[in-house]
Scaffold this motif. Structure first.
Motif, PDB file in Angstrom:
ATOM      1  N   ILE A 443       0.837  -1.197   0.000  1.00 46.19           N
ATOM      2  CA  ILE A 443       0.000   0.000   0.000  1.00 46.19           C
ATOM      3  C   ILE A 443       0.875   1.251   0.000  1.00 46.19           C
ATOM      4  O   ILE A 443       0.639   2.195  -0.742  1.00 46.19           O
ATOM      5  N   SER A 444       1.907   1.240   0.821  1.00 47.64           N
ATOM      6  CA  SER A 444       2.693   2.459   1.050  1.00 47.64           C
ATOM      7  C   SER A 444       3.594   2.801  -0.122  1.00 47.64           C
ATOM      8  O   SER A 444       4.324   1.944  -0.627  1.00 47.64           O
ATOM      9  N   PRO A 445       3.590   4.069  -0.533  1.00 41.39           N
ATOM     10  CA  PRO A 445       4.514   4.499  -1.587  1.00 41.39           C
ATOM     11  C   PRO A 445       5.959   4.538  -1.092  1.00 41.39           C
ATOM     12  O   PRO A 445       6.873   4.724  -1.886  1.00 41.39           O
ATOM     13  N   LEU A 446       6.152   4.331   0.213  1.00 39.78           N
ATOM     14  CA  LEU A 446       7.517   4.288   0.751  1.00 39.78           C
ATOM     15  C   LEU A 446       8.082   2.866   0.724  1.00 39.78           C
ATOM     16  O   LEU A 446       9.253   2.651   1.011  1.00 39.78           O
ATOM     17  N   THR A 447       7.240   1.900   0.384  1.00 38.28           N
ATOM     18  CA  THR A 447       7.723   0.527   0.210  1.00 38.28           C
ATOM     19  C   THR A 447       8.458   0.469  -1.133  1.00 38.28           C
ATOM     20  O   THR A 447       7.880   0.795  -2.170  1.00 38.28           O
ATOM     21  N   THR A 448       9.727   0.071  -1.093  1.00 37.02           N
ATOM     22  CA  THR A 448      10.526   0.087  -2.321  1.00 37.02           C
ATOM     23  C   THR A 448      10.812  -1.332  -2.803  1.00 37.02           C
ATOM     24  O   THR A 448      10.719  -2.302  -2.036  1.00 37.02           O
ATOM     25  N   PHE A 449      11.214  -1.440  -4.051  1.00 40.61           N
ATOM     26  CA  PHE A 449      11.632  -2.722  -4.628  1.00 40.61           C
ATOM     27  C   PHE A 449      12.803  -3.286  -3.832  1.00 40.61           C
ATOM     28  O   PHE A 449      12.850  -4.481  -3.530  1.00 40.61           O
ATOM     29  N   GLU A 450      13.724  -2.423  -3.448  1.00 46.63           N
ATOM     30  CA  GLU A 450      14.911  -2.863  -2.700  1.00 46.63           C
ATOM     31  C   GLU A 450      14.508  -3.423  -1.337  1.00 46.63           C
ATOM     32  O   GLU A 450      15.070  -4.421  -0.880  1.00 46.63           O
ATOM     33  N   LEU A 451      13.559  -2.771  -0.674  1.00 50.22           N
ATOM     34  CA  LEU A 451      13.097  -3.290   0.616  1.00 50.22           C
ATOM     35  C   LEU A 451      12.529  -4.709   0.422  1.00 50.22           C
ATOM     36  O   LEU A 451      12.801  -5.616   1.204  1.00 50.22           O
ATOM     37  N   LEU A 452      11.778  -4.894  -0.653  1.00 52.94           N
ATOM     38  CA  LEU A 452      11.149  -6.195  -0.888  1.00 52.94           C
ATOM     39  C   LEU A 452      12.164  -7.262  -1.272  1.00 52.94           C
ATOM     40  O   LEU A 452      12.100  -8.399  -0.794  1.00 52.94           O
ATOM     41  N   THR A 453      13.139  -6.920  -2.123  1.00 57.59           N
ATOM     42  CA  THR A 453      14.138  -7.922  -2.476  1.00 57.59           C
ATOM     43  C   THR A 453      14.999  -8.246  -1.256  1.00 57.59           C
ATOM     44  O   THR A 453      15.452  -9.374  -1.098  1.00 57.59           O
ATOM     45  N   GLY A 454      15.169  -7.271  -0.373  1.00 58.84           N
ATOM     46  CA  GLY A 454      15.883  -7.541   0.885  1.00 58.84           C
ATOM     47  C   GLY A 454      15.156  -8.590   1.704  1.00 58.84           C
ATOM     48  O   GLY A 454      15.778  -9.453   2.329  1.00 58.84           O
ATOM     49  N   ILE A 455      13.837  -8.559   1.689  1.00 58.25           N
ATOM     50  CA  ILE A 455      13.059  -9.578   2.390  1.00 58.25           C
ATOM     51  C   ILE A 455      13.215 -10.936   1.694  1.00 58.25           C
ATOM     52  O   ILE A 455      13.404 -11.959   2.358  1.00 58.25           O
ATOM     53  N   LEU A 456      13.152 -10.928   0.391  1.00 59.16           N
ATOM     54  CA  LEU A 456      13.304 -12.186  -0.365  1.00 59.16           C
ATOM     55  C   LEU A 456      14.671 -12.814  -0.087  1.00 59.16           C
ATOM     56  O   LEU A 456      14.782 -14.036   0.015  1.00 59.16           O
ATOM     57  N   ASP A 457      15.687 -11.967   0.056  1.00 65.46           N
ATOM     58  CA  ASP A 457      17.042 -12.486   0.329  1.00 65.46           C
ATOM     59  C   ASP A 457      17.074 -13.322   1.608  1.00 65.46           C
ATOM     60  O   ASP A 457      17.830 -14.276   1.709  1.00 65.46           O
ATOM     61  N   THR A 458      16.251 -12.952   2.583  1.00 66.02           N
ATOM     62  CA  THR A 458      16.262 -13.686   3.863  1.00 66.02           C
ATOM     63  C   THR A 458      15.593 -15.057   3.724  1.00 66.02           C
ATOM     64  O   THR A 458      15.590 -15.849   4.663  1.00 66.02           O
ATOM     65  N   LEU A 459      14.983 -15.320   2.561  1.00 63.58           N
ATOM     66  CA  LEU A 459      14.319 -16.616   2.341  1.00 63.58           C
ATOM     67  C   LEU A 459      15.223 -17.613   1.620  1.00 63.58           C
ATOM     68  O   LEU A 459      14.824 -18.742   1.366  1.00 63.58           O
ATOM     69  N   ALA A 460      16.425 -17.177   1.294  1.00 58.23           N
ATOM     70  CA  ALA A 460      17.307 -18.020   0.480  1.00 58.23           C
ATOM     71  C   ALA A 460      17.718 -19.278   1.257  1.00 58.23           C
ATOM     72  O   ALA A 460      17.762 -19.268   2.482  1.00 58.23           O
TER      73      ALA A 460
END
Ligand SMILES: *Cc1c(COP(=O)(O)O)cnc(C)c1O
Length: 460
Positions: A443-460
């Motif tokens: 929802i938030s325009p402050l949520t960035t692609f980098e923030l999301l890929t950072g989360i995905l990285d923790t799932l590796a």
């Protein structure tokens, strides 16, 4: 024993001046945080240890109470406006809207009647009429801002049943033994909750392979239940996946059979403000009632749901409260928001959205909603391309559901707890078809692609 006088809390004394200034100063600071802390809940035991004994006969004073809130209580609440808050449906109030919420609080406006709140109600109606036009509803549509989607759905369905009862009486038909509301199995839990309050039955129609409720499935249910059905509900953006039902198909069937058509767009209908998304929402113009929650994807603070009726007059007999002390209100042709939903006293909770819309203009809203849709698409493609992750379904709106291959619920839960513990993000597992899944609601325009890929990285 300190001497007290009745007006002490209300008088403009040095004490109350300081209290107001200290509170507003804290509100100012919170509203202007550069980096909102994510924070996390605390156990009842810890809160008992750190925050008990604030309620005393003499009071602990504003300074101590504010400090207690700022240092203990607020950090024990997850900030739903943090860009890493991606669970449920996040909130992302614009700075203008949350600041104006303070004004609404300071103004003691009664938003239930025109007689008392004309100015506020007028401004709220400006917003409701703008939304109604965007949704393609005919002039004459109007409504009220209620507390949330649950109350909005309940109020709409109460109106729908009232209309059906009147029609049955008018046609000389007996009322059915049980009234029925039809929705899809993917409809929000608030429909079942409304049905329980109303003591009516819910009949779910099956969805197609894409999770959408379609007209033919609704037609079959209507064939079976006939005149017992008082409303058909289509969902404009399911909460779990952001799936938009075949609104045009469902609406056409409801219209043809003369059944009330309600569109629950609490989360997703905001996407209709984006030009290229409009084809997905064709048929909303057929609705007898619709809801959309400004506290979800219209960047307003908690809590507000815009409930709009095609013919608001139909809500009056269902909702107008009659009482001797209200006679002075109910005898007039005024526009009284209280008469349109299950509430009497109401906060003018549409004003923060009104102020923000007036400040920024509608284009900013369209662009900010579109940002979330584009970001969801981008991160879905990223997930599809990563080893060990699988996308469960292509996102239609701004919700992305996926799996970490080989993980069980306990793995997801441990991962989620760690993510929150480290204050990186708030992502709780959801489930689909009995399987645990991960879900990012953007929802938030402050949520960035980098923030999301950072989360995905923790799932590796
Ligand atoms: C969130 C939601 C609701 C309930 O709204 P509240 O404001 O939480 O009461 C109803 N329907 C849908 C589709 C939702 O996403």
């Amino acid at each position: 024993m300190s001497a007290t006088s009745p007006e002490q809390m209300h008088a403009i004394s040095a004490d109350t001046r300081h209290t107001v200034e200290d509170v507003l100063e804290y509100a100012r600071r919170r509203a202007l945080y550069e980096n909102v802390p994510l924070d996390k809940p605390m156990s009842p035991r810890d809160l008992e240890r750190l925050a008990s004994a604030s309620i005393t006969a003499e009071g602990i004073g504003a300074r101590r109470a504010i400090a207690l809130f700022e240092n203990v209580l607020a950090p024990a609440c997850v900030s739903t406006d943090h860009p890493g808050y991606l669970s449920f449906i996040p909130s992302a109030p614009s700075k203008a809207s949350l600041a104006f919420d303070v004004v609404v609080s300071a103004s003691a406006i009664y938003g239930g009647s025109w007689m008392e709140g004309a100015g506020a109600v007028y401004a709220e109606n400006e917003v409701l009429h703008w939304l109604a036009r965007e949704f393609g509803l005919a002039p004459g549509a109007g409504g009220v801002f209620v507390q949330g989607g649950t109350v909005g759905n309940l109020s709409a369905l109460v109106t729908a049943r009232d209309a059906a009862r009147r029609r049955a009486i008018h046609d000389g038909r007996p009322a059915p033994a049980r009234w029925v509301v039809v929705c899809s199995a993917e409809a929000h839990s608030s429909i079942a909750s409304a049905a329980a309050v109303m003591d009516v039955d819910v009949v779910t129609a099956p969805v197609d392979h894409a999770g959408r409720l379609r007209g033919d499935a609704v037609a079959r249910v209507l064939d079976e239940h006939g005149d017992a059905v008082f409303a058909v509900v289509a969902t404009a953006g399911t909460t779990n996946f952001g799936i938009v039902d075949d609104i045009a198909g469902v609406g056409a069937v409801a219209r043809e059979r003369g059944v009330w058509f309600h569109v629950d767009g609490a989360y997703g209908l905001a996407a209709m403000l984006v030009e290229r998304m409009r084809p997905l929402f064709v048929g909303v113009e057929l609705a007898d009632s619709v809801i959309v929650d400004p506290h979800k994807w219209l960047f307003a603070p908690f809590d507000a749901c815009a409930l709009i009726y095609r013919e608001p007059e139909l809500a009056l007999p269902a909702h107008t409260q009659k009482a001797e002390y209200l006679d002075t209100l109910t005898g007039k042709p005024d526009w009284n928001p209280s008469d349109l939903a299950v509430q009497l006293t109401r906060r003018a909770r549409g004003l923060p959205l009104w102020f923000s819309l007036a400040t920024h203009g509608t284009q900013q809203y369209r662009d900010t909603i579109e940002y979330g849709i584009d970001l969801a698409r981008r991160i879905a493609d990223e997930i599809a391309g990563r080893d060990g992750l699988s996308l469960v379904r292509d996102p239609q709106l701004s919700v992305v559901v996926f799996r970490r291959d080989g993980w069980r619920l306990a793995d997801y839960e441990a991962w989620s707890a760690k993510l929150l513990d480290e204050q990186q993000a708030f992502v709780v597992p959801s489930s689909h078809a009995g399987e645990p899944v991960l879900r990012l609601a953007i929802i938030s325009p402050l949520t960035t692609f980098e923030l999301l890929t950072g989360i995905l990285d923790t799932l590796a």
